[in-house]
Design a protein around this motif. Sequence first.
Motif, mmCIF file in Angstrom:
data_model
loop_
_atom_site.group_PDB
_atom_site.id
_atom_site.type_symbol
_atom_site.label_atom_id
_atom_site.label_comp_id
_atom_site.label_asym_id
_atom_site.label_seq_id
_atom_site.Cartn_x
_atom_site.Cartn_y
_atom_site.Cartn_z
ATOM 1 N N TRP A 12 0.827 -1.208 0.000
ATOM 2 C CA TRP A 12 0.000 0.000 0.000
ATOM 3 C C TRP A 12 0.862 1.259 0.000
ATOM 4 N N THR A 13 1.957 1.201 -0.720
ATOM 5 C CA THR A 13 2.905 2.320 -0.768
ATOM 6 C C THR A 13 2.484 3.265 -1.892
ATOM 7 N N SER A 14 1.923 4.411 -1.512
ATOM 8 C CA SER A 14 1.411 5.350 -2.503
ATOM 9 C C SER A 14 2.537 5.953 -3.331
ATOM 10 N N HIS A 15 2.355 5.965 -4.653
ATOM 11 C CA HIS A 15 3.248 6.650 -5.594
ATOM 12 C C HIS A 15 4.668 6.087 -5.633
ATOM 13 N N ALA A 16 4.847 4.852 -5.214
ATOM 14 C CA ALA A 16 6.206 4.305 -5.182
ATOM 15 C C ALA A 16 6.852 4.306 -6.562
ATOM 16 N N ARG A 17 6.065 4.037 -7.595
ATOM 17 C CA ARG A 17 6.638 3.944 -8.936
ATOM 18 C C ARG A 17 7.079 5.311 -9.465
ATOM 19 N N ASP A 18 6.474 6.388 -8.955
ATOM 20 C CA ASP A 18 6.787 7.731 -9.440
ATOM 21 C C ASP A 18 7.678 8.521 -8.481
ATOM 22 N N SER A 19 8.144 7.883 -7.422
ATOM 23 C CA SER A 19 8.910 8.595 -6.399
ATOM 24 C C SER A 19 10.409 8.476 -6.629
ATOM 25 N N SER A 20 11.114 9.543 -6.279
ATOM 26 C CA SER A 20 12.572 9.527 -6.389
ATOM 27 C C SER A 20 13.222 8.873 -5.178
ATOM 28 N N HIS A 21 12.579 8.993 -4.000
ATOM 29 C CA HIS A 21 13.120 8.448 -2.755
ATOM 30 C C HIS A 21 12.002 7.814 -1.937
ATOM 31 N N CYS A 22 12.411 7.003 -0.996
ATOM 32 C CA CYS A 22 11.490 6.419 -0.024
ATOM 33 C C CYS A 22 11.965 6.770 1.378
ATOM 34 N N LEU A 23 11.056 7.274 2.199
ATOM 35 C CA LEU A 23 11.326 7.406 3.632
ATOM 36 C C LEU A 23 10.939 6.068 4.241
ATOM 37 N N LEU A 24 11.935 5.239 4.476
ATOM 38 C CA LEU A 24 11.731 3.838 4.816
ATOM 39 C C LEU A 24 11.936 3.596 6.306
ATOM 40 N N PHE A 25 11.048 2.770 6.866
ATOM 41 C CA PHE A 25 11.167 2.369 8.266
ATOM 42 C C PHE A 25 11.437 0.872 8.302
ATOM 43 N N ALA A 26 12.499 0.497 9.005
ATOM 44 C CA ALA A 26 12.915 -0.907 9.058
ATOM 45 C C ALA A 26 13.403 -1.238 10.467
ATOM 46 N N ARG A 27 13.323 -2.525 10.794
ATOM 47 C CA ARG A 27 13.736 -2.972 12.120
ATOM 48 C C ARG A 27 15.249 -3.139 12.162
ATOM 49 N N THR A 28 15.871 -2.505 13.167
ATOM 50 C CA THR A 28 17.319 -2.600 13.343
ATOM 51 C C THR A 28 17.704 -3.287 14.642
ATOM 52 N N ALA A 29 16.723 -3.638 15.473
ATOM 53 C CA ALA A 29 17.008 -4.348 16.727
ATOM 54 C C ALA A 29 15.818 -5.210 17.089
ATOM 55 N N SER A 30 16.099 -6.354 17.689
ATOM 56 C CA SER A 30 15.039 -7.292 18.074
ATOM 57 C C SER A 30 14.767 -7.279 19.568
ATOM 58 N N GLU A 31 15.690 -6.753 20.354
ATOM 59 C CA GLU A 31 15.545 -6.769 21.805
ATOM 60 C C GLU A 31 14.671 -5.599 22.263
ATOM 61 N N GLY A 32 14.006 -5.803 23.405
ATOM 62 C CA GLY A 32 13.233 -4.735 23.995
ATOM 63 C C GLY A 32 11.873 -4.572 23.332
ATOM 64 N N PRO A 33 11.117 -3.526 23.731
ATOM 65 C CA PRO A 33 9.808 -3.267 23.145
ATOM 66 C C PRO A 33 9.918 -3.110 21.631
ATOM 67 N N PRO A 34 8.971 -3.646 20.864
ATOM 68 C CA PRO A 34 9.075 -3.639 19.396
ATOM 69 C C PRO A 34 9.271 -2.250 18.783
ATOM 70 N N HIS A 35 8.599 -1.232 19.348
ATOM 71 C CA HIS A 35 8.677 0.084 18.725
ATOM 72 C C HIS A 35 10.031 0.759 18.948
ATOM 73 N N ARG A 36 10.856 0.203 19.841
ATOM 74 C CA ARG A 36 12.154 0.828 20.104
ATOM 75 C C ARG A 36 13.275 0.269 19.230
ATOM 76 N N GLY A 37 12.956 -0.686 18.372
ATOM 77 C CA GLY A 37 13.994 -1.260 17.526
ATOM 78 C C GLY A 37 13.834 -0.912 16.067
ATOM 79 N N ILE A 38 13.193 0.233 15.777
ATOM 80 C CA ILE A 38 12.933 0.659 14.404
ATOM 81 C C ILE A 38 13.800 1.866 14.078
ATOM 82 N N SER A 39 14.298 1.917 12.841
ATOM 83 C CA SER A 39 15.076 3.071 12.377
ATOM 84 C C SER A 39 14.483 3.585 11.078
ATOM 85 N N ALA A 40 14.743 4.851 10.790
ATOM 86 C CA ALA A 40 14.265 5.491 9.560
ATOM 87 C C ALA A 40 15.441 5.702 8.612
ATOM 88 N N PHE A 41 15.174 5.538 7.316
ATOM 89 C CA PHE A 41 16.211 5.662 6.296
ATOM 90 C C PHE A 41 15.697 6.470 5.111
#
Length: 375
Positions: free
Chosen positions: A157-186
């Motif tokens: 459900w990524t709007s306009h992905a085909r027409d976009s130059s960049h993506c503000l991407l959120f991905a998991r960078t850590a598995s330990e601790g509360p789930p929301h604390r192991g996410i990073s933005a790229f």
Amino acid sequence: MDLRPSDADAAVRAEAGAWLEAWLSAPEHRTDDPRLDLEWRSAYQRDAYDAGWLVPSWPLGEGGRGVGPEAELWIKLDFARRGAPKLPNVQGPGVVAHALNTFGSDEQRAHVRAVARGDVWWCLGMSEPQAGSDLASMRTRARRTDGGFTIDGQKVWTSHARDSSHCLLFARTASEGPPHRGISAFVVPMETPGITVVPIEKIGVQDEEFCEVFFDDVQVPESALLGPEHQGWKVAMESLGHERDMIWIMNLVEIEAANELTREALRARPRPELTLEYAAVRGDADAIWLTGLRGLASRVAGRPDLQTPLLKLFSTETAQRAFLLARRAAGLDAPERVGSELLAGEIEALGATLYGGTSEIQRNIVGERILGLPR
């Protein structure tokens, strides 16, 4: 808080409204299809940015006029009621530009003007097949490698992905601790090797394209990280918060439109059994507006805004009720104009309880983060 704008806010609202009316009435800005005319909508975004009315609270010369939060709220409501064009890549100024400005490096902030003005489009890599409205459940991973990260996963459900130059991407960078604390933005250029975009076919006419985006061994440098590592949840929440008022304002205007159709129908054909329902929806519309003002008052006073998070849930579900009531009041023999307005409103209201977080997830948010209930 006074329910009317101050003299200064009323003056700036009038100035903004005059600019919008002049723009909409200009011969070169006329269109037969305001929903699907992307060139028309893009021209509005550029011109609103240049005139300082795109986001009125932003600094002069950077898409705004430096107005206060109360004046901005009045302007947003007035623009919505006057039929300001929907931005074609709304997440650009609505989310991405705020994220880059608040958390970005100098190199990343250099993108802000083009994103906000609509010169380039960006997409948001948030929803996933198993984490549509629940960002903390995402499975896309970014593993540290020499000099950067390797990203693997899938977004949907990524709007306009085909027409976009960049993506503000959120991905998991850590598995330990509360789930929301192991996410990073790229910040990820869409031309990066390993990214595959697949459009999602939808039934009927569409004014924006949804896509699936696959990340297979995508290599990004350390400089792609937006904000501190593992702090992507904060990036997401603070950036998404900037569009909170626009969501309920747009829903409020849709509710007002549905109520007007109901009023016309009941005047032409009185239905006493529907009158109380109509009064209830009218009351809910007033409650949405007053709750929005209370949320603004809390923010202005430096208090936690516990009101506005309620409005996504309340306003979208009220919009559905309002259009269903209007349909019943109008009847099966409604004029073609009314039928068309009802159909468009019903479709929009049905989708509104899904996008931006489903009603079920919104109830969880209200229960856990506002009422303090256990998970």
